[in-house]
Write a protein that holds these residues in place. Structure first.
Motif, PDB file in Angstrom:
ATOM      1  N   ASN A 150       0.817  -1.213   0.000  1.00 44.76           N
ATOM      2  CA  ASN A 150       0.000   0.000   0.000  1.00 44.76           C
ATOM      3  C   ASN A 150       0.858   1.272   0.000  1.00 44.76           C
ATOM      4  OD1 ASN A 150      -2.527   1.293  -0.102  1.00 44.76           O
ATOM      5  ND2 ASN A 150      -2.554   1.595   2.117  1.00 44.76           N
ATOM      6  N   ILE A 151       1.978   1.206  -0.703  1.00 43.62           N
ATOM      7  CA  ILE A 151       2.848   2.380  -0.873  1.00 43.62           C
ATOM      8  C   ILE A 151       2.984   2.634  -2.372  1.00 43.62           C
ATOM      9  CG2 ILE A 151       5.109   3.404  -0.381  1.00 43.62           C
ATOM     10  CD1 ILE A 151       5.440   1.370   1.887  1.00 43.62           C
ATOM     11  N   ASP A 165       3.185   9.135  -1.894  1.00 46.05           N
ATOM     12  CA  ASP A 165       2.729   9.584  -0.572  1.00 46.05           C
ATOM     13  C   ASP A 165       3.781   9.217   0.470  1.00 46.05           C
ATOM     14  OD1 ASP A 165       0.071  10.494  -1.412  1.00 46.05           O
ATOM     15  OD2 ASP A 165      -0.324   8.362  -1.771  1.00 46.05           O
ATOM     16  N   PRO A 166       4.824  10.033   0.610  1.00 48.09           N
ATOM     17  CA  PRO A 166       5.896   9.714   1.565  1.00 48.09           C
ATOM     18  C   PRO A 166       5.355   9.541   2.988  1.00 48.09           C
ATOM     19  CG  PRO A 166       6.556  11.506   0.121  1.00 48.09           C
ATOM     20  CD  PRO A 166       5.100  11.282  -0.129  1.00 48.09           C
ATOM     21  N   ILE A 167       5.995   8.682   3.732  1.00 41.60           N
ATOM     22  CA  ILE A 167       5.564   8.369   5.098  1.00 41.60           C
ATOM     23  C   ILE A 167       6.216   9.328   6.086  1.00 41.60           C
ATOM     24  CG2 ILE A 167       5.800   6.627   6.923  1.00 41.60           C
ATOM     25  CD1 ILE A 167       5.285   4.534   4.753  1.00 41.60           C
ATOM     26  N   ALA A 171       0.294   7.440  11.730  1.00 39.88           N
ATOM     27  CA  ALA A 171      -0.894   7.116  10.952  1.00 39.88           C
ATOM     28  C   ALA A 171      -0.517   6.609   9.564  1.00 39.88           C
ATOM     29  CB  ALA A 171      -1.801   8.342  10.844  1.00 39.88           C
ATOM     30  N   ASP A 172       0.529   7.194   8.976  1.00 39.13           N
ATOM     31  CA  ASP A 172       1.021   6.723   7.672  1.00 39.13           C
ATOM     32  C   ASP A 172       1.516   5.286   7.765  1.00 39.13           C
ATOM     33  OD1 ASP A 172       0.496   9.226   6.602  1.00 39.13           O
ATOM     34  OD2 ASP A 172       2.535   9.953   6.931  1.00 39.13           O
ATOM     35  N   VAL A 173       2.250   4.987   8.836  1.00 35.79           N
ATOM     36  CA  VAL A 173       2.780   3.632   9.011  1.00 35.79           C
ATOM     37  C   VAL A 173       1.650   2.633   9.198  1.00 35.79           C
ATOM     38  CG1 VAL A 173       4.239   2.139  10.446  1.00 35.79           C
ATOM     39  CG2 VAL A 173       4.959   4.480   9.948  1.00 35.79           C
ATOM     40  N   ASP A 174       0.602   3.058   9.884  1.00 35.77           N
ATOM     41  CA  ASP A 174      -0.545   2.168  10.088  1.00 35.77           C
ATOM     42  C   ASP A 174      -1.174   1.739   8.767  1.00 35.77           C
ATOM     43  OD1 ASP A 174      -0.249   2.257  12.822  1.00 35.77           O
ATOM     44  OD2 ASP A 174      -1.739   3.835  13.126  1.00 35.77           O
ATOM     45  N   GLN A 175      -1.051   2.576   7.751  1.00 35.27           N
ATOM     46  CA  GLN A 175      -1.633   2.266   6.442  1.00 35.27           C
ATOM     47  C   GLN A 175      -0.765   1.296   5.632  1.00 35.27           C
ATOM     48  OE1 GLN A 175      -4.758   3.334   5.515  1.00 35.27           O
ATOM     49  NE2 GLN A 175      -4.754   4.032   7.645  1.00 35.27           N
ATOM     50  N   VAL A 176       0.456   1.051   6.093  1.00 40.42           N
ATOM     51  CA  VAL A 176       1.362   0.139   5.387  1.00 40.42           C
ATOM     52  C   VAL A 176       0.989  -1.301   5.715  1.00 40.42           C
ATOM     53  CG1 VAL A 176       3.754  -0.616   5.097  1.00 40.42           C
ATOM     54  CG2 VAL A 176       3.232   1.825   5.371  1.00 40.42           C
ATOM     55  N   ARG A 177       0.723  -2.078   4.686  1.00 39.67           N
ATOM     56  CA  ARG A 177       0.379  -3.479   4.880  1.00 39.67           C
ATOM     57  C   ARG A 177       1.620  -4.349   4.857  1.00 39.67           C
ATOM     58  NH1 ARG A 177      -3.711  -2.325   0.764  1.00 39.67           N
ATOM     59  NH2 ARG A 177      -2.309  -3.344  -0.731  1.00 39.67           N
ATOM     60  N   VAL A 219      10.886   5.505   1.131  1.00 44.10           N
ATOM     61  CA  VAL A 219       9.484   5.859   1.334  1.00 44.10           C
ATOM     62  C   VAL A 219       9.323   7.078   2.245  1.00 44.10           C
ATOM     63  CG1 VAL A 219       8.775   3.481   0.936  1.00 44.10           C
ATOM     64  CG2 VAL A 219       9.090   4.276   3.278  1.00 44.10           C
ATOM     65  N   VAL A 220      10.304   7.353   3.082  1.00 42.22           N
ATOM     66  CA  VAL A 220      10.247   8.553   3.917  1.00 42.22           C
ATOM     67  C   VAL A 220      10.739   9.772   3.141  1.00 42.22           C
ATOM     68  CG1 VAL A 220      11.197   9.695   5.973  1.00 42.22           C
ATOM     69  CG2 VAL A 220      10.416   7.308   6.107  1.00 42.22           C
ATOM     70  N   GLU A 221      11.815   9.620   2.393  1.00 35.75           N
ATOM     71  CA  GLU A 221      12.365  10.737   1.625  1.00 35.75           C
ATOM     72  C   GLU A 221      11.520  11.068   0.392  1.00 35.75           C
ATOM     73  OE1 GLU A 221      14.964  12.642   2.359  1.00 35.75           O
ATOM     74  OE2 GLU A 221      15.624  11.552   4.142  1.00 35.75           O
ATOM     75  N   GLY A 222      10.719  10.102  -0.048  1.00 32.14           N
ATOM     76  CA  GLY A 222       9.919  10.319  -1.249  1.00 32.14           C
ATOM     77  C   GLY A 222      10.630   9.910  -2.520  1.00 32.14           C
ATOM     78  N   GLY A 223      11.778   9.269  -2.380  1.00 33.79           N
ATOM     79  CA  GLY A 223      12.588   8.842  -3.529  1.00 33.79           C
ATOM     80  C   GLY A 223      14.043   8.833  -3.136  1.00 33.79           C
ATOM     81  N   SER A 224      14.915   9.028  -4.113  1.00 32.83           N
ATOM     82  CA  SER A 224      16.348   9.101  -3.814  1.00 32.83           C
ATOM     83  C   SER A 224      16.651  10.380  -3.041  1.00 32.83           C
ATOM     84  CB  SER A 224      17.158   9.070  -5.111  1.00 32.83           C
ATOM     85  OG  SER A 224      16.913   7.870  -5.820  1.00 32.83           O
TER      86      SER A 224
END
Length: 432
Positions: A150-151, A165-167, A171-177, A219-224
């Motif tokens: 789900n990312i 959708d960077p984490i 709440a963002d982590v909760d959406q990660v399956r 996933v936190v940085e939104g990319g490289s």
């Protein structure tokens, strides 16, 4: 080593000697894109790479190259469709396959190429058909599992990975399956099964995954990223465990809950998911799996021990419980300051980049663990004599056994294909 233009189907004629057994010429020679012929390796009980990793007596170090299937391959490739032998003459029919660059023109999206079974198999086998490496690695990406978690993401030409959708929050982590490979990436399992059959134990089929901290960085940085400020802010702005006081139906009694901070919660989900992914790859044909922790070296040693090492060790321990004989390789670019800590993960092989002297790396890691690497990818832009010397220097410093010859990083775009061919020719001619 120039390529000749031929029709889609052609035949190559081989006349065996009278003393040769008839059954041995079938599929004995394959014409390749660089001209000449490549001798097909004989199928072994176990591939050379596995024997070397396990410390068995081998005549030479096995060799494969990171990113050996990719953009440097320009020439069209011939692959064997079938052989026919009669009257002591063998005719091999070859099919012309498109180069990686032509495939990219037809399928410009990296995800389309890496999520289509037929394309994954064809691209993965391109270097095998031309160079016959001792390892055939799956054509994929470490971010492939993200959609199944789900990312949403994409890999855009000229820009690289983009996380839509960077984490940033709990709440963002909760959406990660947690990842379910069977349901999310069935094409990976199908491709590995086909590769295992095609390679037929003449080389090891290699799978790979991303390490938790490296995946979290993307996933936190939104990319490289160049500075990794977002993930470090997430790491350093909270303690590992957050105390939360919660009152249940009262005004004076409070229950104390301990919650993992946001980053550790995310890292744990990746550790659990990558454990499943490695097992899935092994169950479908991967004979060894490489773990890429590309961004772990952005951490100081003390932070590596908190945000990377425990999760790597957790993955290795869990995989070894179910797949004790599966070799696990760990690669982290620029890892000279972390070598001893990489070995603490329990992996079977530590892959060194070119900034570490191979002899020094061997001394620091000890001889109980195998090593991989570590020729500078830039060497492949040099002369053939220069390439030869660097290969021999690396093999000499690594010593006999428990060494997989490789580059210290992936092949660079623009590398002359004939120099890659020379690398394999020299490497496969080495004898201890």
């Amino acid at each position: 080593m120039s390529c000749t233009s031929v029709s889609s189907f052609t035949a190559s004629l081989f006349v065996p000697s009278k003393s040769s057994s008839f059954s041995n010429h079938k599929r004995r020679f394959i014409q390749c894109s660089l001209g000449g012929a490549v001798v097909e390796p004989k199928a072994l009980a176990e591939p050379l790479l596995l024997n070397a990793v396990r410390g068995q007596d081998v005549e030479r170090p096995p060799v494969w190259l990171m990113r050996q299937a990719g953009r440097y391959m320009k020439a069209d490739i011939f692959s064997l469709t079938f052989s026919y032998c009669n009257f002591n003459v063998c005719i091999s029919f070859l099919r012309l396959k498109e180069s990686y660059q032509i495939i990219c023109e037809k399928y410009p999206s990296f995800r389309e190429r890496s999520e289509n079974v037929d394309l994954v198999v064809e691209i993965s086998l391109q270097p095998w058909n031309v160079f016959k490496p001792d390892g055939v690695i799956l054509f994929s990406d470490i971010l492939t599992p993200l959609s199944g978690m789900n990312i949403p993401f994409d890999i855009i030409k000229g820009k690289g990975p983009v996380i839509f959708d960077p984490i940033a929050t709990a709440a963002d982590v909760d959406q990660v399956r947690e990842f379910s490979p069977e349901g999310s990436v069935p094409y990976v399992g199908e491709a590995l099964t086909i590769l295992k059959k095609e390679v037929d134990n003449k080389a090891a089929v290699l799978g790979f995954v991303g390490a938790p901290f490296t995946l979290a960085s993307y996933v936190v940085e939104g990319g490289s990223s160049k500075n990794f400020t977002k993930i470090k802010k997430l790491a350093f702005s909270q303690p590992k465990v957050v105390k939360v006081y919660v009152c249940f139906f009262c005004f004076w009694n409070h229950d104390l809950l301990f919650l993992l901070q946001v980053l550790h919660s995310l890292l744990q989900k990746f550790a659990t998911s990558m454990t499943k992914y490695i097992r899935y790859q092994a169950d479908n044909g991967a004979q060894a799996v490489q773990i890429f922790d590309s961004w772990a070296t952005e951490l100081s040693p003390v932070d590596f021990e908190e945000f990377s090492l425990p999760y790597l060790k957790q993955i290795v321990d869990a995989v070894k419980q179910t797949h004790p004989d599966l070799p696990l390789i760990l690669y982290a670019s620029g890892s000279g300051g972390l070598l001893e800590r990489l070995a603490l993960t329990g992996v079977d092989v530590v892959s060194l980049d070119w900034t570490v002297d191979m002899a020094e790396g061997r001394r620091r890691l000890g001889h109980d663990i195998a090593v991989q690497g570590n020729v500078d990818p830039g060497v492949l832009f040099g002369s053939k004599d220069f390439i030869t010397n660097r290969i021999h220097d690396t093999v000499t410093k690594a010593g006999k056994g428990k060494h997989i010859l490789n580059l210290g990083h992936g092949i660079k775009v623009g590398t002359p294909e004939e120099n890659v061919a020379h690398f394999f020719e020299v490497a496969k001619a080495i004898r201890y």
